[in-house]
Write a protein that holds these residues in place. Structure first.
Motif, PDB file in Angstrom:
ATOM      1  N   ALA A 461      37.802 -79.832  12.872  1.00 30.98           N
ATOM      2  CA  ALA A 461      37.028 -78.842  12.120  1.00 30.98           C
ATOM      3  C   ALA A 461      35.902 -79.478  11.318  1.00 30.98           C
ATOM      4  CB  ALA A 461      37.957 -78.071  11.189  1.00 30.98           C
ATOM      5  N   ALA A 462      35.621 -80.767  11.554  1.00 33.32           N
ATOM      6  CA  ALA A 462      34.551 -81.485  10.845  1.00 33.32           C
ATOM      7  C   ALA A 462      34.775 -81.479   9.339  1.00 33.32           C
ATOM      8  CB  ALA A 462      33.180 -80.888  11.195  1.00 33.32           C
ATOM      9  N   LEU A 463      36.042 -81.504   8.933  1.00 28.80           N
ATOM     10  CA  LEU A 463      36.381 -81.567   7.508  1.00 28.80           C
ATOM     11  C   LEU A 463      36.864 -82.957   7.131  1.00 28.80           C
ATOM     12  CD1 LEU A 463      36.560 -79.641   5.000  1.00 28.80           C
ATOM     13  CD2 LEU A 463      38.984 -79.324   5.575  1.00 28.80           C
ATOM     14  N   ASP A 464      36.874 -83.890   8.099  1.00 24.34           N
ATOM     15  CA  ASP A 464      37.420 -85.222   7.848  1.00 24.34           C
ATOM     16  C   ASP A 464      36.585 -85.996   6.837  1.00 24.34           C
ATOM     17  OD1 ASP A 464      35.466 -85.027   9.786  1.00 24.34           O
ATOM     18  OD2 ASP A 464      36.074 -86.864  10.808  1.00 24.34           O
ATOM     19  N   GLY A 465      35.262 -85.757   6.820  1.00 29.20           N
ATOM     20  CA  GLY A 465      34.428 -86.449   5.835  1.00 29.20           C
ATOM     21  C   GLY A 465      34.803 -86.059   4.419  1.00 29.20           C
ATOM     22  N   TYR A 466      34.994 -84.778   4.181  1.00 29.17           N
ATOM     23  CA  TYR A 466      35.418 -84.347   2.842  1.00 29.17           C
ATOM     24  C   TYR A 466      36.804 -84.869   2.519  1.00 29.17           C
ATOM     25  CZ  TYR A 466      37.442 -81.466  -0.798  1.00 29.17           C
ATOM     26  OH  TYR A 466      38.092 -81.057  -1.927  1.00 29.17           O
ATOM     27  N   LEU A 467      37.708 -84.833   3.493  1.00 30.38           N
ATOM     28  CA  LEU A 467      39.075 -85.289   3.250  1.00 30.38           C
ATOM     29  C   LEU A 467      39.090 -86.762   2.842  1.00 30.38           C
ATOM     30  CD1 LEU A 467      42.095 -84.575   3.347  1.00 30.38           C
ATOM     31  CD2 LEU A 467      42.091 -85.235   5.755  1.00 30.38           C
ATOM     32  N   ALA A 468      38.226 -87.567   3.471  1.00 26.23           N
ATOM     33  CA  ALA A 468      38.178 -88.993   3.141  1.00 26.23           C
ATOM     34  C   ALA A 468      37.696 -89.223   1.717  1.00 26.23           C
ATOM     35  CB  ALA A 468      37.287 -89.729   4.142  1.00 26.23           C
ATOM     36  N   SER A 469      36.822 -88.339   1.215  1.00 29.95           N
ATOM     37  CA  SER A 469      36.273 -88.523  -0.138  1.00 29.95           C
ATOM     38  C   SER A 469      37.037 -87.740  -1.203  1.00 29.95           C
ATOM     39  CB  SER A 469      34.810 -88.081  -0.159  1.00 29.95           C
ATOM     40  OG  SER A 469      34.710 -86.688   0.143  1.00 29.95           O
ATOM     41  N   ALA A 470      37.974 -86.902  -0.794  1.00 23.24           N
ATOM     42  CA  ALA A 470      38.739 -86.100  -1.761  1.00 23.24           C
ATOM     43  C   ALA A 470      39.556 -87.014  -2.653  1.00 23.24           C
ATOM     44  CB  ALA A 470      39.652 -85.113  -1.040  1.00 23.24           C
ATOM     45  N   PRO A 471      39.657 -86.721  -3.943  1.00 20.96           N
ATOM     46  CA  PRO A 471      40.312 -87.643  -4.885  1.00 20.96           C
ATOM     47  C   PRO A 471      41.762 -87.951  -4.540  1.00 20.96           C
ATOM     48  CG  PRO A 471      39.905 -85.488  -5.887  1.00 20.96           C
ATOM     49  CD  PRO A 471      39.136 -85.524  -4.613  1.00 20.96           C
ATOM     50  N   ASP A 472      42.516 -86.963  -4.056  1.00 16.93           N
ATOM     51  CA  ASP A 472      43.932 -87.177  -3.735  1.00 16.93           C
ATOM     52  C   ASP A 472      44.251 -86.890  -2.279  1.00 16.93           C
ATOM     53  OD1 ASP A 472      44.802 -87.821  -6.437  1.00 16.93           O
ATOM     54  OD2 ASP A 472      44.410 -85.718  -6.915  1.00 16.93           O
ATOM     55  N   GLY A 473      43.234 -86.948  -1.424  1.00 15.12           N
ATOM     56  CA  GLY A 473      43.462 -86.719  -0.008  1.00 15.12           C
ATOM     57  C   GLY A 473      44.041 -85.340   0.247  1.00 15.12           C
ATOM     58  N   LEU A 474      45.094 -85.288   1.048  1.00 14.41           N
ATOM     59  CA  LEU A 474      45.735 -84.010   1.379  1.00 14.41           C
ATOM     60  C   LEU A 474      46.388 -83.364   0.172  1.00 14.41           C
ATOM     61  CD1 LEU A 474      47.351 -84.969   4.807  1.00 14.41           C
ATOM     62  CD2 LEU A 474      45.472 -83.350   4.449  1.00 14.41           C
ATOM     63  N   ASP A 475      46.642 -84.130  -0.877  1.00 10.88           N
ATOM     64  CA  ASP A 475      47.267 -83.583  -2.093  1.00 10.88           C
ATOM     65  C   ASP A 475      46.236 -83.084  -3.106  1.00 10.88           C
ATOM     66  OD1 ASP A 475      49.877 -84.097  -1.221  1.00 10.88           O
ATOM     67  OD2 ASP A 475      49.762 -86.181  -1.906  1.00 10.88           O
ATOM     68  N   THR A 476      44.965 -83.027  -2.712  1.00 13.37           N
ATOM     69  CA  THR A 476      43.926 -82.522  -3.607  1.00 13.37           C
ATOM     70  C   THR A 476      44.108 -81.027  -3.833  1.00 13.37           C
ATOM     71  OG1 THR A 476      42.372 -84.204  -2.827  1.00 13.37           O
ATOM     72  CG2 THR A 476      41.447 -82.257  -3.937  1.00 13.37           C
ATOM     73  N   LEU A 477      44.084 -80.622  -5.089  1.00 11.18           N
ATOM     74  CA  LEU A 477      44.210 -79.198  -5.412  1.00 11.18           C
ATOM     75  C   LEU A 477      42.906 -78.476  -5.066  1.00 11.18           C
ATOM     76  CD1 LEU A 477      46.007 -79.449  -8.875  1.00 11.18           C
ATOM     77  CD2 LEU A 477      47.029 -78.710  -6.720  1.00 11.18           C
ATOM     78  N   VAL A 478      43.039 -77.293  -4.466  1.00  7.91           N
ATOM     79  CA  VAL A 478      41.846 -76.548  -4.073  1.00  7.91           C
ATOM     80  C   VAL A 478      41.349 -75.643  -5.199  1.00  7.91           C
ATOM     81  CG1 VAL A 478      42.498 -76.575  -1.646  1.00  7.91           C
ATOM     82  CG2 VAL A 478      43.169 -74.637  -3.070  1.00  7.91           C
ATOM     83  N   GLY A 479      42.155 -75.453  -6.255  1.00  8.37           N
ATOM     84  CA  GLY A 479      41.730 -74.634  -7.385  1.00  8.37           C
ATOM     85  C   GLY A 479      41.944 -73.151  -7.129  1.00  8.37           C
ATOM     86  N   GLU A 480      41.769 -72.359  -8.183  1.00 13.69           N
ATOM     87  CA  GLU A 480      41.922 -70.911  -8.082  1.00 13.69           C
ATOM     88  C   GLU A 480      40.897 -70.347  -7.106  1.00 13.69           C
ATOM     89  OE1 GLU A 480      43.706 -67.273  -9.015  1.00 13.69           O
ATOM     90  OE2 GLU A 480      44.261 -69.290  -9.672  1.00 13.69           O
TER      91      GLU A 480
END
Length: 537
Positions: A461-480
């Motif tokens: 889904a071309a989301l791997d770039g964001y996932l690599a830079s996300a602070p906690d990877g897959l455990d990053t909170l998406v927020g309300e």
């Protein structure tokens, strides 16, 4: 999917009180053993309590008045034993009542959620999101509260009858005093106040639902309209609807307060009259001192139980109103389709023949034909309002067509089960919804996918770039409401969620509208190379 809907069919009549009572009795029929055990515990509890004044009468007359120490010790032990029995029975009453209320409350919540997931768009539009939330929380809780108190109501009424008989044994005149307070109590508790309280509570429930919609809109739309100066209007609307909730809450509270005060007042008058008559009987020697003590104890219980019965009747009124609101969603409608049973093949052509859709006679989608073969990527284009989203929702089985037939692998979608249909055809909306939680929570949706599978879906889904830079990877909170993600990231998260389930057909509703051209090109290339899945964009 093959059908012709009755788009102009009249809306079904609002559920009646009988419909609400049918739901409540259905909760009892579903768990009869728990209801019976709760009532049994309540009966033992009531009988043990009613026996206590009789035992006290014996202890006073034989032990105190006659000066018999042995009899006093004997009846003291009996009274203690009755107290222990009453405590154990009350524990059983509370335990089984709680089990009944909890299991049936959860069953109602699941049934409501399941029903909402199967309703078509037109039916769902009758309810606001906040209102549906109130039906799934406040209304279910009101039914649960009634269930938890039902056994004590039934046994309280039974105890009331037994107590009248016990008082008659003391003195028929005292029993007459008790019986005379029954007609006004019946009128107060079964007609006058339930009628007023039910009407007030119905208005209060509607006000709560209206305010819940305002809260939902305030939370979801305030950021979008803040820059336009529209947020104060949303706040004012919330305040206005909150004021109506306050107004109806106070009106309901006044009725409830009057009810709670007047019901015990009637037996309290009977207590005063009974003490006077009983005292004269003691002076005449036709009643013992223990008898007047027993009468006082029973009448004190009577006042207490009338209060409890009044509370249970008000809970029944609230539960009936709540059950009617739940039935408004749960009851079948003329436009409902029967659940299919025919299995869909693992792969096949997706075809639409003369599919159209109208709302109130206004065409939303002109008749269309479409055939998509396995592995093809088809693009549907058209101006805004031409029915592209409606077409995709019909192809996904989420919305019935007014005319026409949709088939997958030669099988009409209407003949397939809902679970089988969604396993074969995945739909990604233009405005996806996120859950409160992490990226992994939103991707898995409760399914047991591994972290590696999640990462692979994000890459597709071309989301791997964001996932690599996300602070906690897959455990990053998406927020309300996913407020930590951009519009494009939200769209790609929804696509990754669909890719994980590997449907035979992917229906993508303008999911690249918030993505730059470079990312869009990479996403489409990865989709083509993914696994031969059919895609309609």
């Amino acid at each position: 999917m093959s059908r012709t809907t009755t788009e102009n069919a009249p809306e079904p009549a609002a559920p009646t009180t009988r419909d609400g009572l049918r739901l409540l009795t259905g909760c009892l029929r579903d768990r009869p053993a728990l209801a019976a055990l709760a009532v049994l515990g309540g009966l033992v509890y009531q009988l043990a309590l009613i026996a206590l004044p009789w035992f006290v009468e014996r202890a006073v007359d034989q032990g105190v008045v006659d000066g018999d120490g042995s009899a006093l010790r004997h009846w003291s032990l009996v009274i203690a034993g009755a107290g222990v029995l009453a405590a154990l029975a009350e524990m059983a009453l509370g335990w089984y009542s709680t089990l009944l209320a909890t299991t049936q409350g959860n069953r109602l919540y699941i049934a409501l959620a399941d029903r909402i997931s199967h309703l078509d768009t037109r039916t769902l539009s009758r309810f606001g999101e906040g209102d549906l939330g109130m039906r799934g929380t406040r209304d279910v809780d009101l039914v649960r509260t009634w269930l938890s108190g039902l056994a004590s109501f039934v046994t309280g009424v039974a105890g009331f009858v037994v107590m009248i008989v016990a008082i008659m044994r003391l003195d028929p005149l005292l029993a007459v005093v008790c019986v005379l307070c029954v007609p006004p109590l019946v009128w107060i508790n079964t007609y006058w106040f339930p009628k007023r309280f039910g009407a007030a509570n119905t208005r209060l429930s509607a006000a709560h639902g209206s305010r819940a919609d305002a809260v939902e809109e305030l939370l979801s739309a305030s950021a979008a309209v803040r820059g336009l100066g529209g947020e104060p209007a949303l706040v004012r609307r919330h305040h206005e609807r909150s004021a109506r909730v306050t107004e109806h809450t106070l009106a309901t509270g006044r009725v409830s307060a009057d009810w709670a005060a007047l019901s015990p007042f009637v037996p309290a008058l009977a207590v005063g009259a009974g003490l006077g008559l009983g005292g004269l009987a003691v002076l005449r020697g036709t009643m013992s001192v223990g008898g007047i003590v027993a009468f006082t104890g029973w009448m004190s219980m009577l006042v207490l139980w009338v209060g409890v019965i009044t509370l249970r009747l008000s809970q029944l009124s609230q539960a009936t109103t709540a059950a009617r609101r739940l039935q408004d969603v749960l009851l079948p409608r003329p436009t409902d389709r029967a659940e299919g049973t025919q299995p869909l093949p693992a792969t096949g052509d997706l075809t639409a023949e003369n599919v159209s859709h109208s709302v109130d006679g206004r065409p939303v989608l002109a008749p269309a034909d479409l055939t998509v073969r396995p592995g093809e990527l088809i693009t549907v284009t058209g101006p805004t309002g031409s029915g592209k989203t409606t077409l995709l929702r019909i192809l996904a089985g989420l919305q019935p067509p007014t005319t026409g037939t949709v088939r997958f692998g030669g099988v009409p979608l209407g003949a397939a089960s809902t679970a089988g249909l969604h396993a074969r055809i995945g739909y990604v909306p233009q405005r996806p919804v996120t859950l409160s939680g992490t990226l992994a929570d939103n991707l898995r949706l409760g399914a047991p996918y591994t972290d590696d599978e999640l990462r692979e879906a994000c890459r597709t889904a071309a989301l791997d770039g964001y996932l690599a830079s996300a602070p906690d990877g897959l455990d990053t909170l998406v927020g309300e409401r996913g407020n930590t993600l951009s519009g494009g990231q939200l769209q790609r998260l929804a696509l990754a969620r669909a890719v994980l389930r590997r449907p035979a057909v992917l229906l993508l509703d303008d999911i690249t509208s918030a993505i730059d051209t470079t990312t869009e090109r990479a996403l489409l290339e990865r989709l083509r190379a993914w696994s031969g899945t059919t895609a309609i964009v």
